[in-house]
Scaffold this motif. Structure first.
Motif, PDB file in Angstrom:
ATOM      1  N   MET A  53       0.839  -1.172  -0.131  1.00 49.60           N
ATOM      2  CA  MET A  53      -0.007   0.060   0.049  1.00 49.60           C
ATOM      3  C   MET A  53       0.651   1.221  -0.015  1.00 49.60           C
ATOM      4  SD  MET A  53      -1.215  -0.207   3.962  1.00 49.60           S
ATOM      5  CE  MET A  53      -0.706   1.434   4.603  1.00 49.60           C
ATOM      6  N   GLY A  54       0.339   2.220  -0.400  1.00 54.55           N
ATOM      7  CA  GLY A  54       1.229   3.329  -0.376  1.00 54.55           C
ATOM      8  C   GLY A  54       0.788   4.659  -0.872  1.00 54.55           C
ATOM      9  N   VAL A  55       1.547   5.553  -1.048  1.00 53.02           N
ATOM     10  CA  VAL A  55       1.138   7.087  -1.684  1.00 53.02           C
ATOM     11  C   VAL A  55       1.762   7.162  -2.972  1.00 53.02           C
ATOM     12  CG1 VAL A  55       1.550   9.548  -1.251  1.00 53.02           C
ATOM     13  CG2 VAL A  55       1.079   7.923   0.578  1.00 53.02           C
ATOM     14  N   PHE A  56       1.198   7.770  -4.169  1.00 52.10           N
ATOM     15  CA  PHE A  56       1.781   8.024  -5.388  1.00 52.10           C
ATOM     16  C   PHE A  56       1.567   9.338  -5.779  1.00 52.10           C
ATOM     17  CE2 PHE A  56      -2.583   6.612  -5.813  1.00 52.10           C
ATOM     18  CZ  PHE A  56      -3.042   7.438  -6.895  1.00 52.10           C
ATOM     19  N   GLN A  57       2.223   9.806  -6.820  1.00 51.03           N
ATOM     20  CA  GLN A  57       2.183  11.122  -7.474  1.00 51.03           C
ATOM     21  C   GLN A  57       2.062  11.055  -8.887  1.00 51.03           C
ATOM     22  OE1 GLN A  57       5.168  14.404  -6.510  1.00 51.03           O
ATOM     23  NE2 GLN A  57       5.992  13.515  -8.466  1.00 51.03           N
ATOM     24  N   ILE A  58       1.067  11.773  -9.471  1.00 48.84           N
ATOM     25  CA  ILE A  58       0.926  11.968 -10.817  1.00 48.84           C
ATOM     26  C   ILE A  58       1.552  13.418 -11.348  1.00 48.84           C
ATOM     27  CG2 ILE A  58      -0.418  12.147 -12.837  1.00 48.84           C
ATOM     28  CD1 ILE A  58      -2.355  10.299 -11.475  1.00 48.84           C
TER      29      ILE A  58
ATOM     30  N   GLU B 103       4.796   7.950 -10.069  1.00 52.39           N
ATOM     31  CA  GLU B 103       5.794   7.763  -9.101  1.00 52.39           C
ATOM     32  C   GLU B 103       5.461   7.281  -7.951  1.00 52.39           C
ATOM     33  OE1 GLU B 103       9.585   9.827  -6.881  1.00 52.39           O
ATOM     34  OE2 GLU B 103       8.747  10.794  -8.424  1.00 52.39           O
ATOM     35  N   VAL B 104       5.679   6.416  -7.299  1.00 48.87           N
ATOM     36  CA  VAL B 104       5.293   5.689  -5.955  1.00 48.87           C
ATOM     37  C   VAL B 104       6.197   6.585  -5.301  1.00 48.87           C
ATOM     38  CG1 VAL B 104       5.282   3.834  -4.385  1.00 48.87           C
ATOM     39  CG2 VAL B 104       4.504   3.683  -6.704  1.00 48.87           C
ATOM     40  N   LEU B 105       5.744   7.282  -4.059  1.00 53.60           N
ATOM     41  CA  LEU B 105       6.593   8.323  -3.090  1.00 53.60           C
ATOM     42  C   LEU B 105       6.877   7.356  -2.056  1.00 53.60           C
ATOM     43  CD1 LEU B 105       4.607  11.431  -3.579  1.00 53.60           C
ATOM     44  CD2 LEU B 105       6.695  10.815  -4.688  1.00 53.60           C
ATOM     45  N   GLU B 106       5.893   6.509  -1.537  1.00 58.96           N
ATOM     46  CA  GLU B 106       6.197   5.566  -0.265  1.00 58.96           C
ATOM     47  C   GLU B 106       5.183   4.484  -0.377  1.00 58.96           C
ATOM     48  OE1 GLU B 106       5.612   6.217   4.592  1.00 58.96           O
ATOM     49  OE2 GLU B 106       5.108   7.761   3.246  1.00 58.96           O
ATOM     50  N   GLU B 107       5.759   3.307   0.013  1.00 60.05           N
ATOM     51  CA  GLU B 107       5.015   2.031   0.057  1.00 60.05           C
ATOM     52  C   GLU B 107       5.508   1.490   1.282  1.00 60.05           C
ATOM     53  OE1 GLU B 107       6.103  -0.048  -3.370  1.00 60.05           O
ATOM     54  OE2 GLU B 107       7.900  -0.769  -2.654  1.00 60.05           O
ATOM     55  N   LYS B 108       4.395   0.452   1.795  1.00 61.75           N
ATOM     56  CA  LYS B 108       4.706  -0.363   3.046  1.00 61.75           C
ATOM     57  C   LYS B 108       3.898  -1.659   2.617  1.00 61.75           C
ATOM     58  CE  LYS B 108       4.507   3.037   6.804  1.00 61.75           C
ATOM     59  NZ  LYS B 108       4.048   3.526   8.026  1.00 61.75           N
ATOM     60  N   GLU B 109       4.475  -2.720   3.173  1.00 57.07           N
ATOM     61  CA  GLU B 109       3.876  -4.158   2.981  1.00 57.07           C
ATOM     62  C   GLU B 109       2.539  -3.967   3.814  1.00 57.07           C
ATOM     63  OE1 GLU B 109       5.733  -7.750   3.836  1.00 57.07           O
ATOM     64  OE2 GLU B 109       7.679  -7.065   3.042  1.00 57.07           O
TER      65      GLU B 109
ATOM     66  N   LEU C 173      -0.780  -1.224  -4.366  1.00 62.74           N
ATOM     67  CA  LEU C 173      -0.268  -0.369  -5.483  1.00 62.74           C
ATOM     68  C   LEU C 173      -0.117  -1.216  -6.869  1.00 62.74           C
ATOM     69  CD1 LEU C 173       2.472   1.589  -3.579  1.00 62.74           C
ATOM     70  CD2 LEU C 173       0.435   2.459  -4.660  1.00 62.74           C
ATOM     71  N   LYS C 174      -0.162  -2.288  -6.668  1.00 58.46           N
ATOM     72  CA  LYS C 174       0.079  -3.109  -7.862  1.00 58.46           C
ATOM     73  C   LYS C 174      -0.673  -2.829  -8.856  1.00 58.46           C
ATOM     74  CE  LYS C 174       0.415  -7.921  -9.482  1.00 58.46           C
ATOM     75  NZ  LYS C 174      -0.014  -9.342  -9.092  1.00 58.46           N
ATOM     76  N   ASN C 175      -0.291  -2.536 -10.136  1.00 58.80           N
ATOM     77  CA  ASN C 175      -1.042  -1.992 -11.228  1.00 58.80           C
ATOM     78  C   ASN C 175      -1.971  -0.886 -10.996  1.00 58.80           C
ATOM     79  OD1 ASN C 175      -0.139  -4.336 -12.817  1.00 58.80           O
ATOM     80  ND2 ASN C 175      -1.709  -5.716 -11.716  1.00 58.80           N
ATOM     81  N   LYS C 176      -1.461   0.048 -10.036  1.00 59.16           N
ATOM     82  CA  LYS C 176      -2.411   1.263  -9.980  1.00 59.16           C
ATOM     83  C   LYS C 176      -2.277   2.111 -11.065  1.00 59.16           C
ATOM     84  CE  LYS C 176      -5.051   3.794  -7.537  1.00 59.16           C
ATOM     85  NZ  LYS C 176      -6.444   3.624  -7.594  1.00 59.16           N
ATOM     86  N   TRP C 177      -1.205   2.273 -11.626  1.00 60.09           N
ATOM     87  CA  TRP C 177      -0.908   3.342 -12.788  1.00 60.09           C
ATOM     88  C   TRP C 177      -1.793   3.041 -14.042  1.00 60.09           C
ATOM     89  CZ3 TRP C 177      -0.704   7.863 -14.349  1.00 60.09           C
ATOM     90  CH2 TRP C 177      -0.328   8.031 -15.441  1.00 60.09           C
ATOM     91  N   LEU C 178      -1.961   1.457 -14.182  1.00 57.54           N
ATOM     92  CA  LEU C 178      -2.779   0.990 -15.211  1.00 57.54           C
ATOM     93  C   LEU C 178      -4.205   1.517 -15.063  1.00 57.54           C
ATOM     94  CD1 LEU C 178      -1.072  -2.438 -15.955  1.00 57.54           C
ATOM     95  CD2 LEU C 178      -0.805  -0.359 -17.249  1.00 57.54           C
ATOM     96  N   THR C 179      -4.722   1.267 -13.844  1.00 57.18           N
ATOM     97  CA  THR C 179      -6.079   1.594 -13.427  1.00 57.18           C
ATOM     98  C   THR C 179      -6.153   3.153 -13.718  1.00 57.18           C
ATOM     99  OG1 THR C 179      -6.095  -0.198 -11.741  1.00 57.18           O
ATOM    100  CG2 THR C 179      -7.688   1.611 -11.560  1.00 57.18           C
ATOM    101  N   LEU C 180      -5.301   3.815 -13.179  1.00 56.47           N
ATOM    102  CA  LEU C 180      -5.172   5.433 -13.171  1.00 56.47           C
ATOM    103  C   LEU C 180      -5.183   5.931 -14.598  1.00 56.47           C
ATOM    104  CD1 LEU C 180      -3.092   6.602 -10.187  1.00 56.47           C
ATOM    105  CD2 LEU C 180      -5.507   6.835 -10.322  1.00 56.47           C
ATOM    106  N   GLU C 181      -4.307   5.281 -15.343  1.00 55.56           N
ATOM    107  CA  GLU C 181      -4.295   5.591 -16.785  1.00 55.56           C
ATOM    108  C   GLU C 181      -5.223   5.289 -17.518  1.00 55.56           C
ATOM    109  OE1 GLU C 181      -1.245   4.406 -20.520  1.00 55.56           O
ATOM    110  OE2 GLU C 181      -0.698   3.839 -18.717  1.00 55.56           O
ATOM    111  N   SER C 182      -5.999   4.318 -17.238  1.00 54.55           N
ATOM    112  CA  SER C 182      -7.330   3.816 -17.932  1.00 54.55           C
ATOM    113  C   SER C 182      -8.413   4.960 -17.658  1.00 54.55           C
ATOM    114  CB  SER C 182      -7.860   2.623 -17.540  1.00 54.55           C
ATOM    115  OG  SER C 182      -9.012   2.004 -18.007  1.00 54.55           O
ATOM    116  N   GLN C 183      -8.628   5.091 -16.331  1.00 61.35           N
ATOM    117  CA  GLN C 183      -9.496   6.123 -15.962  1.00 61.35           C
ATOM    118  C   GLN C 183      -9.491   7.380 -16.739  1.00 61.35           C
ATOM    119  OE1 GLN C 183      -8.810   6.384 -11.657  1.00 61.35           O
ATOM    120  NE2 GLN C 183     -10.352   4.685 -11.048  1.00 61.35           N
TER     121      GLN C 183
END
Length: 119
Positions: free
Chosen positions: A20-25, A77-83, A41-51
């Motif tokens: 899980m984490g924080v991202f930046q566009i 860019e993923v700014l921070e992530e944690k398991e 966060l897995k595949n989050k960019w693909l989801t955002l890009e699609s939206q």
């Protein structure tokens, strides 16, 4: 697929760590940024890009700029992530992580797409 193979695949799937984490566009044209968080966060960019490509992103200003400028004008860019497995209260933890980045980067007004926090 036999039961044993299915059981093995299910066990392998359970072992995959999620983050899980924080991202930046970031808009490379005007420098504006959007900060968001996500429990997986897995595949989050693909989801955002699609939206964004379908015109269904919740942030209208970012959506407008995306429509005008296209994919090439933005970075992810993923700014921070944690398991995610290590966190008991994921919602609370994500809010704290996102709050920290919003305070640090101040992506409001001319600097970004986020709405300023309510006082």
């Amino acid at each position: 697929m036999d039961k044993q193979k299915r059981k093995e695949l299910l066990e392998e799937y359970k072992q995959i760590k999620t983050y899980m984490g924080v991202f930046q566009i970031k808009n490379k044209t005007n420098g504006k940024i959007y900060i968001g968080s996500c429990p997986n966060l897995k595949n989050k960019w693909l989801t955002l890009e699609s939206q964004l490509a379908m015109g269904r992103f919740a942030n209208l200003q970012l959506q407008k700029d995306w429509k005008e400028l296209g994919l090439e004008a933005f970075t992810y860019e993923v700014l921070e992530e944690k398991e995610a497995d290590e966190i008991a209260d994921k919602r609370w933890e994500l809010k704290q992580m996102e709050k920290k980045w919003l305070e640090k980067l101040q992506p409001f007004g001319d600097k970004g797409y986020n709405k300023p926090p309510k006082e």
